[in-house]
Design a protein around this motif. Structure first.
Motif, mmCIF file in Angstrom:
data_model
loop_
_atom_site.group_PDB
_atom_site.id
_atom_site.type_symbol
_atom_site.label_atom_id
_atom_site.label_comp_id
_atom_site.label_asym_id
_atom_site.label_seq_id
_atom_site.Cartn_x
_atom_site.Cartn_y
_atom_site.Cartn_z
ATOM 1 N N GLU A 188 0.842 -1.191 0.000
ATOM 2 C CA GLU A 188 0.000 0.000 0.000
ATOM 3 C C GLU A 188 0.878 1.242 0.000
ATOM 4 O O GLU A 188 1.894 1.291 0.703
ATOM 5 C CB GLU A 188 -0.844 -0.021 1.289
ATOM 6 N N PHE A 189 0.471 2.228 -0.780
ATOM 7 C CA PHE A 189 1.159 3.516 -0.725
ATOM 8 C C PHE A 189 0.464 4.389 0.311
ATOM 9 O O PHE A 189 -0.762 4.374 0.432
ATOM 10 C CB PHE A 189 1.160 4.198 -2.093
ATOM 11 N N ILE A 190 1.283 5.167 1.037
ATOM 12 C CA ILE A 190 0.736 5.981 2.115
ATOM 13 C C ILE A 190 1.001 7.448 1.785
ATOM 14 O O ILE A 190 2.101 7.796 1.329
ATOM 15 C CB ILE A 190 1.406 5.587 3.446
ATOM 16 N N GLY A 191 -0.013 8.290 2.002
ATOM 17 C CA GLY A 191 0.146 9.705 1.690
ATOM 18 C C GLY A 191 -0.207 10.589 2.862
ATOM 19 O O GLY A 191 -0.767 10.132 3.858
ATOM 20 N N ASN A 192 0.097 11.882 2.715
ATOM 21 C CA ASN A 192 -0.259 12.852 3.756
ATOM 22 C C ASN A 192 -1.595 13.502 3.413
ATOM 23 O O ASN A 192 -2.283 13.088 2.478
ATOM 24 C CB ASN A 192 0.856 13.884 3.939
ATOM 25 N N GLU A 193 -1.950 14.557 4.159
ATOM 26 C CA GLU A 193 -3.255 15.188 3.945
ATOM 27 C C GLU A 193 -3.378 15.832 2.572
ATOM 28 O O GLU A 193 -4.469 15.992 2.048
ATOM 29 C CB GLU A 193 -3.503 16.248 5.025
ATOM 30 N N GLN A 194 -2.250 16.230 1.996
ATOM 31 C CA GLN A 194 -2.292 16.833 0.652
ATOM 32 C C GLN A 194 -2.252 15.756 -0.447
ATOM 33 O O GLN A 194 -2.054 16.083 -1.614
ATOM 34 C CB GLN A 194 -1.117 17.795 0.454
ATOM 35 N N ALA A 195 -2.394 14.510 -0.049
ATOM 36 C CA ALA A 195 -2.385 13.376 -0.978
ATOM 37 C C ALA A 195 -1.013 13.152 -1.612
ATOM 38 O O ALA A 195 -0.896 12.557 -2.670
ATOM 39 C CB ALA A 195 -3.456 13.524 -2.062
ATOM 40 N N TRP A 196 0.023 13.672 -0.964
ATOM 41 C CA TRP A 196 1.383 13.412 -1.442
ATOM 42 C C TRP A 196 1.895 12.129 -0.821
ATOM 43 O O TRP A 196 1.686 11.867 0.365
ATOM 44 C CB TRP A 196 2.328 14.563 -1.041
ATOM 45 N N LEU A 197 2.604 11.379 -1.621
ATOM 46 C CA LEU A 197 3.189 10.131 -1.160
ATOM 47 C C LEU A 197 4.192 10.392 -0.033
ATOM 48 O O LEU A 197 5.022 11.299 -0.128
ATOM 49 C CB LEU A 197 3.918 9.483 -2.343
ATOM 50 N N THR A 198 4.125 9.607 1.039
ATOM 51 C CA THR A 198 5.117 9.724 2.118
ATOM 52 C C THR A 198 5.824 8.392 2.379
ATOM 53 O O THR A 198 6.883 8.372 2.991
ATOM 54 C CB THR A 198 4.458 10.173 3.439
ATOM 55 N N GLY A 199 5.211 7.315 1.947
ATOM 56 C CA GLY A 199 5.855 6.036 2.211
ATOM 57 C C GLY A 199 5.130 4.894 1.545
ATOM 58 O O GLY A 199 4.089 5.083 0.911
ATOM 59 N N VAL A 200 5.719 3.724 1.699
ATOM 60 C CA VAL A 200 5.093 2.538 1.131
ATOM 61 C C VAL A 200 5.185 1.415 2.164
ATOM 62 O O VAL A 200 6.221 1.206 2.787
ATOM 63 C CB VAL A 200 5.749 2.136 -0.219
ATOM 64 N N LYS A 201 4.052 0.778 2.365
ATOM 65 C CA LYS A 201 4.034 -0.356 3.282
ATOM 66 C C LYS A 201 4.485 -1.585 2.510
ATOM 67 O O LYS A 201 3.906 -1.915 1.467
ATOM 68 C CB LYS A 201 2.617 -0.538 3.809
ATOM 69 N N CYS A 202 5.538 -2.229 3.012
ATOM 70 C CA CYS A 202 6.111 -3.371 2.306
ATOM 71 C C CYS A 202 5.975 -4.641 3.133
ATOM 72 O O CYS A 202 5.771 -4.585 4.339
ATOM 73 C CB CYS A 202 7.603 -3.140 2.045
ATOM 74 N N GLN A 203 6.136 -5.741 2.467
ATOM 75 C CA GLN A 203 6.149 -7.028 3.149
ATOM 76 C C GLN A 203 7.296 -7.861 2.588
ATOM 77 O O GLN A 203 7.562 -7.840 1.390
ATOM 78 C CB GLN A 203 4.822 -7.768 2.931
ATOM 79 N N LYS A 204 7.978 -8.595 3.482
ATOM 80 C CA LYS A 204 9.074 -9.448 3.033
ATOM 81 C C LYS A 204 8.506 -10.743 2.438
ATOM 82 O O LYS A 204 7.436 -11.206 2.833
ATOM 83 C CB LYS A 204 9.991 -9.805 4.212
ATOM 84 N N MET A 205 9.256 -11.283 1.489
ATOM 85 C CA MET A 205 8.833 -12.517 0.823
ATOM 86 C C MET A 205 9.937 -13.562 0.988
ATOM 87 O O MET A 205 11.097 -13.225 1.262
ATOM 88 C CB MET A 205 8.655 -12.268 -0.685
ATOM 89 N N GLU A 206 9.574 -14.818 0.786
ATOM 90 C CA GLU A 206 10.608 -15.844 0.641
ATOM 91 C C GLU A 206 10.268 -16.675 -0.594
ATOM 92 O O GLU A 206 9.122 -16.700 -1.032
ATOM 93 C CB GLU A 206 10.730 -16.715 1.898
ATOM 94 N N LEU A 207 11.282 -17.339 -1.147
ATOM 95 C CA LEU A 207 11.052 -18.061 -2.399
ATOM 96 C C LEU A 207 10.491 -19.453 -2.130
ATOM 97 O O LEU A 207 11.023 -20.208 -1.324
ATOM 98 C CB LEU A 207 12.348 -18.156 -3.206
ATOM 99 N N GLY A 208 9.399 -19.766 -2.824
ATOM 100 C CA GLY A 208 8.784 -21.084 -2.685
ATOM 101 C C GLY A 208 9.062 -21.936 -3.910
ATOM 102 O O GLY A 208 10.150 -21.889 -4.491
ATOM 103 N N GLU A 209 8.065 -22.688 -4.329
ATOM 104 C CA GLU A 209 8.204 -23.587 -5.480
ATOM 105 C C GLU A 209 8.242 -22.810 -6.796
ATOM 106 O O GLU A 209 7.695 -21.709 -6.880
ATOM 107 C CB GLU A 209 6.998 -24.539 -5.518
ATOM 108 N N PRO A 210 8.872 -23.369 -7.833
ATOM 109 C CA PRO A 210 8.889 -22.689 -9.128
ATOM 110 C C PRO A 210 7.474 -22.498 -9.691
ATOM 111 O O PRO A 210 6.608 -23.346 -9.490
ATOM 112 C CB PRO A 210 9.695 -23.636 -10.029
#
Lengths: 472, 281
Positions: free
Chosen positions: A345-367
């Motif tokens: 998810e992208f996160i913004g301030n009151e002026q709708a400007w981007l301030t950050g991005v919520k990230c999640q870590k991944m790990e590699l599974g099956e091909p």
């Protein structure tokens, strides 16, 4: 093997992040000869089959080894009109160099660097080698778009003696070579000079014409009298990720960011360019994706002064589709790689400007279907990365203008144009297509290969049993 | 290069140009736009085509000097040339005989409302036009609008001409008078279009607006012009520029159009220009 692979001289990373000049500086003539001597001149040169346009690699390298550089230019131009460009942007490591016999025990012959040397040698020599052109056939072909597929198609058609008119939607010719690939990887002056060569062959270029809007494919044939049409309009409509916050201010597609900087020269705003680009100085910029375009975008952000320039990619470095060389260059330039990470998810301030991005870590599974190991989310690993600009670089769909206005051209489920791969002919009589509009986002050289295949088929169709180019 | 055949000021800072562009003149339909690049260093700016003449091969555009590029355009005279004009871009207006259609133009937006009003008239609609401006001297295309209208109204914010008030007040008045309105087209500043959407929403009157997001190529390549419509991402240049007013996220459009404000302000300061909007240097 006594001679080591000759190392390409390059700008120092600390210097080059402060400018937009080309990173690689080119082999010296002596280096080129040394490198050419590494080629063992196989009886059955498998490298040629590895090249989408079948450059006679062994022969042009032999001429370099003999010091006959202009001879090498002539040889390479029999198959590839844009050696200075392909030498720079082709993924040789996956094509000709991948199958090089030397590469089995040592590093493969640097075919790409030699191709670039040959192209540059011609440009710098002041002697232009223009290809032979067959007598006029009286037939005319419209080529839509002026990127790599169209230019190689136009070149071959002109050599066959057909009258060629190229229609370009933008104000500049060259397609992705101008708007997409940055100056530091492909100087625009080189593209312009290669285009001049095509003009000398009698090819006409018309800018500001959007086929599908200004004129349709049918009108090109029925009203303007073209005997055939080649569609090489490239990819279109950038993909987005469909996550919340993607329309915040400061989230943009790599196409927009790169077009502003490359085509519109926004890096020099407000001096020689009226087009602005987000002021990256001291900011944090994240690029989402792992292809060549993502590398181009992140390295551009670095050059525009970004303090942190991140690549956020959901798999590991090994799975990245970008060229090794570009990944290496990006790392050298201080780009930070956040691998096995997806944005939620992208996160913004009151002026709708981007301030950050919520990230999640991944790990590699099956091909998965692509054979690459599928990334799987790690529960509880979410975190917020503060960023000021997000650049989405996960690929493109296809441009809808032609299919909307020419319904009798069959398109696939992915909305790319369907062609017979042997001729590149579409479902519509006398209309051919090639490049990203057929394959989806791919490489310059694959597009050029498609352009050549189409040109040969168009020639055969128009000239009946006319002689092939080699026989003239 | 594209030659300017005529250039006349319609009001202070608003100029009308006829430009030679035969292919575009032949092809253009109401609601479509061109992208113009004034000079070789110029940015690509979208401008709606107000009119065209396929016989003379000219198109008409109307520009308000707001930023560097439009101010530069407005300094051009007949006989001068423009580096690039490309189009016609965008999906043409959906025109049918709705019954009674109201075409609302606010400020320079009237330049866009006018061709669509003409097309609505042509399609057999009973056409009402509301032509709004801040004051009398900023009213444009009065005669042209009148010529394609069954009823034509002028509104001015300061009451110096026509109805004293906003276009939305006039529209509300028409609705309140019991007139059955089947279709509303509103083109002008974002706050005006948003206000019109709110007026017609309770009555379920089909309402269309023409959006002006930032764009570069205008052919569906850069993705800069994306707008939020009905919760979905749409591309202004391909899917638009006209959208269902009741579905458009106007706040998102207004926010996104501010992205280069900082950069442009810096450039204006460097050029010593007085800002039109804030009055500050």
């Amino acid at each position: 093997m006594a001679i080591p692979r000759q190392e390409m001289p390059a700008q120092d990373p600390q210097v080059r992040i402060g400018n937009f000049n080309e990173v690689n500086l080119g082999l010296t003539p002596e280096q080129a000869r040394q490198e050419a001597l590494r080629c063992i001149q196989c009886k059955d040169p498998v490298c040629i089959a590895g090249c989408p346009v079948n450059i006679k690699i062994d022969q042009f390298i032999k001429l370099i080894a003999e010091g006959d550089f202009m001879g090498a230019v002539r040889k390479i131009k029999e198959d590839n009109v844009l050696p200075s460009i392909c030498g720079r942007v082709c993924p040789q490591e996956d094509q000709c160099e991948k199958v090089c016999v030397i590469g089995k025990k040592h590093e493969p012959v640097a075919i790409g660097n030699l191709e670039r040397f040959v192209g540059d040698y011609e440009r710098m020599s002041g002697q232009k080698i223009d290809p032979k052109i067959a007598p006029p056939t009286g037939r005319t072909v419209a080529v839509v778009g002026s990127g790599p597929a169209s230019l190689s198609c136009a070149n071959d058609l002109a050599q066959f003696g057909h009258k060629v008119v190229v229609f370009e939607a933008l104000h500049e010719l060259g397609g992705v070579l101008m708007y997409g690939i940055p100056e530091f990887r492909l100087p625009k002056e080189i593209v312009r000079e290669e285009l001049d060569g095509l003009r000398r062959m009698g090819i006409e270029f018309r800018t500001d014409v959007v086929v599908g809007r200004t004129i349709t494919v049918d009108e090109l044939m029925e009203e303007e009298g073209f005997d055939a049409v080649f569609i090489g309009v490239g990819a279109g409509l950038p993909w987005f990720m469909g996550i919340p916050g993607e329309n915040l201010v400061g989230v943009l597609a790599a196409n927009e960011f790169l077009t502003r900087v490359n085509l519109m020269k926004a890096y020099d705003f407000p001096n020689s360019s009226d087009t602005p680009v987000f002021d990256c100085k001291g900011k944090s910029v994240a690029v989402f994706g792992g292809g060549n375009t993502a590398m181009d975008a992140v390295r551009t952000a670095k050059r525009l002064g970004a303090e942190h320039a991140y690549i956020v990619y959901r798999r590991s470095e090994k799975e990245m589709p970008a060229r090794q060389e570009e990944i290496h260059n990006a790392l050298q330039e201080g780009v930070e790689f956040l691998l096995l990470t997806i944005p939620l998810e992208f996160i913004g301030n009151e002026q709708a400007w981007l301030t950050g991005v919520k990230c999640q870590k991944m790990e590699l599974g099956e091909p998965d279907d692509s054979g690459r190991r599928r990334p799987v989310a790690v529960p509880g690993s979410e975190y917020v990365l503060p960023i000021d600009m997000a650049i989405i670089s996960i690929g493109n769909g296809s441009n809808p203008l032609i299919r909307q206005t020419t319904p009798d051209i069959e398109v696939s489920k992915k909305e790319t144009i369907v062609v017979d791969i042997n001729t590149m002919q579409t479902s519509k009589e006398n209309v051919y297509a090639g490049g990203d509009i057929v394959t989806g986002g791919a490489t310059v050289i694959l597009a050029m290969g498609a352009g050549r295949t189409a040109a040969a088929a168009i020639n055969e169709k128009l000239a009946g049993k006319a002689k092939s180019f080699e026989e003239w | 290069m594209y030659r300017i055949v005529s250039a006349i000021f319609l009001a202070e800072n608003i100029k009308k140009f006829e430009i030679e562009a035969p292919r575009i003149a032949k092809k253009r339909k109401a609601g479509q736009f061109v992208i113009v690049r004034i000079n070789p260093n110029g940015e690509r700016i979208p401008l709606t085509i107000a009119d065209s003449n396929p016989e003379t091969g000219t198109i008409t555009i109307i520009a308000q000097g707001a930023g560097k590029s439009t101010r530069e355009l407005n300094r051009k005279e007949a006989g001068d040339s423009i580096a690039d004009v490309v189009g016609p871009l965008g999906t043409p207006s959906h025109i049918e005989n709705f019954g009674t259609a109201v075409s609302i133009g606010g400020g320079v937006g009237t330049a866009i409302a006018y061709p669509t009003a003409a097309a609505l008239k042509e399609a057999g609609n009973y056409v009402i036009t509301i032509n709004g401006a801040r004051s009398k001297d900023l009213v444009i295309l009065e005669d042209e609008m009148k010529a394609v209208s069954d009823e034509a109204y002028i509104t001015t914010d300061d009451g110096s001409y026509g109805f004293h008030g906003f276009v939305t007040q006039k529209l509300q008045e028409l609705i309140d008078s019991g007139k059955k309105i089947d279709f509303v087209l509103a083109i002008g500043p974002i706050p005006m279009m948003r206000a019109v959407a709110e007026v017609t929403r309770p009555y379920g009157i089909k309402t269309v607006v023409s959006l002006n997001p930032i764009m570069i190529d205008g052919t569906g390549m850069c993705g800069g012009c994306r707008v939020t419509v009905g919760g979905e991402v749409k591309f202004g240049c391909i899917d638009g520029p006209e959208f269902d007013a009741h579905q458009v996220d106007f706040k998102n459009l207004a926010d996104r159009n501010r992205i280069y404000q900082h950069e442009e302000h810096e450039a204006d300061q460097a050029a010593g220009h007085q800002c039109n909007l804030t009055g500050q240097a």
